[in-house]
Design a protein around this motif. Structure first.
Motif, PDB file in Angstrom:
ATOM      1  N   ALA A  78       0.818  -1.211   0.000  1.00 16.81           N
ATOM      2  CA  ALA A  78       0.000   0.000   0.000  1.00 16.81           C
ATOM      3  C   ALA A  78       0.858   1.270   0.000  1.00 16.81           C
ATOM      4  O   ALA A  78       0.486   2.276  -0.616  1.00 16.81           O
ATOM      5  CB  ALA A  78      -0.925   0.005   1.211  1.00 16.81           C
ATOM      6  N   ARG A  79       1.994   1.246   0.685  1.00 14.08           N
ATOM      7  CA  ARG A  79       2.855   2.427   0.737  1.00 14.08           C
ATOM      8  C   ARG A  79       3.410   2.789  -0.643  1.00 14.08           C
ATOM      9  O   ARG A  79       3.806   3.924  -0.864  1.00 14.08           O
ATOM     10  CB  ARG A  79       4.018   2.200   1.706  1.00 14.08           C
ATOM     11  N   ARG A  80       3.447   1.837  -1.535  1.00 15.94           N
ATOM     12  CA  ARG A  80       3.996   2.083  -2.864  1.00 15.94           C
ATOM     13  C   ARG A  80       2.955   2.574  -3.855  1.00 15.94           C
ATOM     14  O   ARG A  80       3.277   2.822  -5.021  1.00 15.94           O
ATOM     15  CB  ARG A  80       4.691   0.818  -3.372  1.00 15.94           C
ATOM     16  N   PHE A  81       1.713   2.680  -3.384  1.00 14.49           N
ATOM     17  CA  PHE A  81       0.646   3.144  -4.264  1.00 14.49           C
ATOM     18  C   PHE A  81      -0.236   4.155  -3.536  1.00 14.49           C
ATOM     19  O   PHE A  81      -1.011   3.780  -2.661  1.00 14.49           O
ATOM     20  CB  PHE A  81      -0.218   1.964  -4.742  1.00 14.49           C
ATOM     21  N   GLU A  82      -0.071   5.428  -3.892  1.00 13.22           N
ATOM     22  CA  GLU A  82      -0.969   6.429  -3.355  1.00 13.22           C
ATOM     23  C   GLU A  82      -2.393   6.086  -3.812  1.00 13.22           C
ATOM     24  O   GLU A  82      -2.592   5.390  -4.788  1.00 13.22           O
ATOM     25  CB  GLU A  82      -0.581   7.821  -3.853  1.00 13.22           C
ATOM     26  N   HIS A  83      -3.356   6.605  -3.100  1.00 11.76           N
ATOM     27  CA  HIS A  83      -4.752   6.253  -3.389  1.00 11.76           C
ATOM     28  C   HIS A  83      -5.129   6.535  -4.838  1.00 11.76           C
ATOM     29  O   HIS A  83      -5.861   5.751  -5.457  1.00 11.76           O
ATOM     30  CB  HIS A  83      -5.690   7.002  -2.439  1.00 11.76           C
ATOM     31  N   ASP A  84      -4.624   7.620  -5.397  1.00 11.02           N
ATOM     32  CA  ASP A  84      -5.027   7.959  -6.767  1.00 11.02           C
ATOM     33  C   ASP A  84      -4.319   7.108  -7.817  1.00 11.02           C
ATOM     34  O   ASP A  84      -4.629   7.202  -9.003  1.00 11.02           O
ATOM     35  CB  ASP A  84      -4.797   9.444  -7.048  1.00 11.02           C
ATOM     36  N   HIS A  95      -1.434  -5.328  -7.945  1.00  6.38           N
ATOM     37  CA  HIS A  95      -0.541  -4.258  -7.501  1.00  6.38           C
ATOM     38  C   HIS A  95       0.706  -4.832  -6.834  1.00  6.38           C
ATOM     39  O   HIS A  95       1.817  -4.326  -7.026  1.00  6.38           O
ATOM     40  CB  HIS A  95      -1.276  -3.327  -6.533  1.00  6.38           C
ATOM     41  N   ALA A  96       0.526  -5.892  -6.051  1.00  5.83           N
ATOM     42  CA  ALA A  96       1.665  -6.505  -5.365  1.00  5.83           C
ATOM     43  C   ALA A  96       2.692  -7.038  -6.358  1.00  5.83           C
ATOM     44  O   ALA A  96       3.900  -7.041  -6.078  1.00  5.83           O
ATOM     45  CB  ALA A  96       1.182  -7.633  -4.455  1.00  5.83           C
ATOM     46  N   VAL A  98       3.828  -5.715  -9.015  1.00 10.81           N
ATOM     47  CA  VAL A  98       4.702  -4.708  -9.626  1.00 10.81           C
ATOM     48  C   VAL A  98       5.325  -3.767  -8.598  1.00 10.81           C
ATOM     49  O   VAL A  98       5.882  -2.731  -8.971  1.00 10.81           O
ATOM     50  CB  VAL A  98       3.932  -3.889 -10.694  1.00 10.81           C
ATOM     51  N   THR A  99       5.280  -4.122  -7.323  1.00 11.92           N
ATOM     52  CA  THR A  99       5.790  -3.211  -6.295  1.00 11.92           C
ATOM     53  C   THR A  99       7.285  -2.941  -6.428  1.00 11.92           C
ATOM     54  O   THR A  99       7.755  -1.867  -6.044  1.00 11.92           O
ATOM     55  CB  THR A  99       5.524  -3.769  -4.887  1.00 11.92           C
ATOM     56  N   ARG A 100       8.031  -3.885  -6.956  1.00 10.82           N
ATOM     57  CA  ARG A 100       9.486  -3.691  -7.042  1.00 10.82           C
ATOM     58  C   ARG A 100       9.887  -2.778  -8.194  1.00 10.82           C
ATOM     59  O   ARG A 100      11.056  -2.413  -8.314  1.00 10.82           O
ATOM     60  CB  ARG A 100      10.186  -5.044  -7.194  1.00 10.82           C
ATOM     61  N   LEU A 101       8.958  -2.420  -9.057  1.00 14.86           N
ATOM     62  CA  LEU A 101       9.260  -1.555 -10.194  1.00 14.86           C
ATOM     63  C   LEU A 101       9.161  -0.083  -9.798  1.00 14.86           C
ATOM     64  O   LEU A 101       8.610   0.260  -8.747  1.00 14.86           O
ATOM     65  CB  LEU A 101       8.289  -1.845 -11.345  1.00 14.86           C
ATOM     66  N   SER A 102       9.684   0.784 -10.644  1.00 13.88           N
ATOM     67  CA  SER A 102       9.556   2.217 -10.399  1.00 13.88           C
ATOM     68  C   SER A 102       8.102   2.636 -10.610  1.00 13.88           C
ATOM     69  O   SER A 102       7.349   1.947 -11.316  1.00 13.88           O
ATOM     70  CB  SER A 102      10.455   2.993 -11.363  1.00 13.88           C
ATOM     71  N   PRO A 103       7.658   3.750 -10.014  1.00 14.69           N
ATOM     72  CA  PRO A 103       6.267   4.185 -10.183  1.00 14.69           C
ATOM     73  C   PRO A 103       5.815   4.295 -11.638  1.00 14.69           C
ATOM     74  O   PRO A 103       4.717   3.835 -11.967  1.00 14.69           O
ATOM     75  CB  PRO A 103       6.232   5.534  -9.454  1.00 14.69           C
ATOM     76  N   PRO A 104       6.613   4.883 -12.551  1.00 20.00           N
ATOM     77  CA  PRO A 104       6.149   4.922 -13.948  1.00 20.00           C
ATOM     78  C   PRO A 104       5.958   3.529 -14.538  1.00 20.00           C
ATOM     79  O   PRO A 104       5.014   3.294 -15.299  1.00 20.00           O
ATOM     80  CB  PRO A 104       7.268   5.688 -14.662  1.00 20.00           C
ATOM     81  N   GLU A 105       6.857   2.595 -14.189  1.00 23.93           N
ATOM     82  CA  GLU A 105       6.719   1.225 -14.683  1.00 23.93           C
ATOM     83  C   GLU A 105       5.494   0.551 -14.071  1.00 23.93           C
ATOM     84  O   GLU A 105       4.775  -0.194 -14.751  1.00 23.93           O
ATOM     85  CB  GLU A 105       7.979   0.426 -14.356  1.00 23.93           C
ATOM     86  N   GLN A 106       5.262   0.812 -12.798  1.00 28.17           N
ATOM     87  CA  GLN A 106       4.071   0.266 -12.145  1.00 28.17           C
ATOM     88  C   GLN A 106       2.809   0.712 -12.873  1.00 28.17           C
ATOM     89  O   GLN A 106       1.928  -0.095 -13.186  1.00 28.17           O
ATOM     90  CB  GLN A 106       4.019   0.728 -10.688  1.00 28.17           C
TER      91      GLN A 106
END
Length: 209
Positions: A78-84, A95-96, A98-106
């Motif tokens: 959850a910390r790796r994904f803001e609500h929006d 979501h779990a 792709v957590t190890r990827l950078s935000p743009p990659e996620q």
């Protein structure tokens, strides 16, 4: 008995004349409930950490009877994904993945999963294939199954080569806690987790030589 299912703490009771459509809708609602509950529990834990301090919130978690490590794993995602940035059409498990990827990659992979209506496993395979192409390796096997998380690394041969048939592909199954530790260690070195694992293996080989 009426025409609606009855929910009890120990189960669900269905009437004999429940329509197939109603039965399908119940299943869809349960799916959404299960998916949402992971996000809810994660945000609940994070709020407690921030607001009450480690000792107080951990004692409160213990009083609820919830599994602390499970909640920690949820919170790590959850910390790796803001609500929006969370996508309602995808599961928590998507979501779990792709957590190890950078935000743009996620965002890219979650958007692809949403557009293509991929399952969690389909998303996993697509991400692995992409990582394998980026590092010049063949597609990695999907051997962890539904229940585990894994980090995969291409380890150098004893002679130190990393080309052609000399490359060995290892699939390592990790618990969520172990994966979190490895991901943090890799990030601290500015490396993807697979390259960090390969570096650790190469270092261990040199030390044992």
């Amino acid at each position: 008995m009426g025409t609606h299912a009855t929910v009890q703490k120990s189960g669900m009771v269905f009437p004999r004349n429940l329509s197939e459509r109603s039965w399908e809708q119940i299943g869809a609602s349960l799916r959404e409930l299960v998916n949402s509950s992971a996000w809810w529990l994660a945000d609940w834990l994070i709020y407690g950490e921030v607001t009450y301090g480690w000792r107080r919130y951990k004692e409160a978690v213990e009083r609820t009877g919830l599994d602390y490590q499970t909640l920690r794993n949820y919170a790590w995602v959850a910390r790796r994904f803001e609500h929006d940035r969370r996508r309602d059409s995808l599961s928590f498990a998507h979501h779990a993945e792709v957590t190890r990827l950078s935000p743009p990659e996620q965002d890219y992979w979650l958007r692809k999963a949403e557009q293509q209506k991929w399952s969690r496993n389909a998303l996993r395979r697509a991400v692995r294939a992409s990582l394998a192409v980026q590092s010049g390796r063949a597609e990695l096997p999907d051997s962890a199954g539904d229940g585990g998380q894994d980090a995969t690394a291409g380890a150098a041969s004893p002679a130190g080569g990393r080309s052609g048939s000399e490359i060995t592909t290892l699939t390592i199954e990790l618990s969520a806690g172990q994966l979190e530790y490895c991901s943090k260690a890799a990030a601290a070195h500015g490396l993807p987790i697979d390259k960090w694992v390969a570096r650790m293996l190469a270092s261990a080989e040199r030390q044992s030589a």
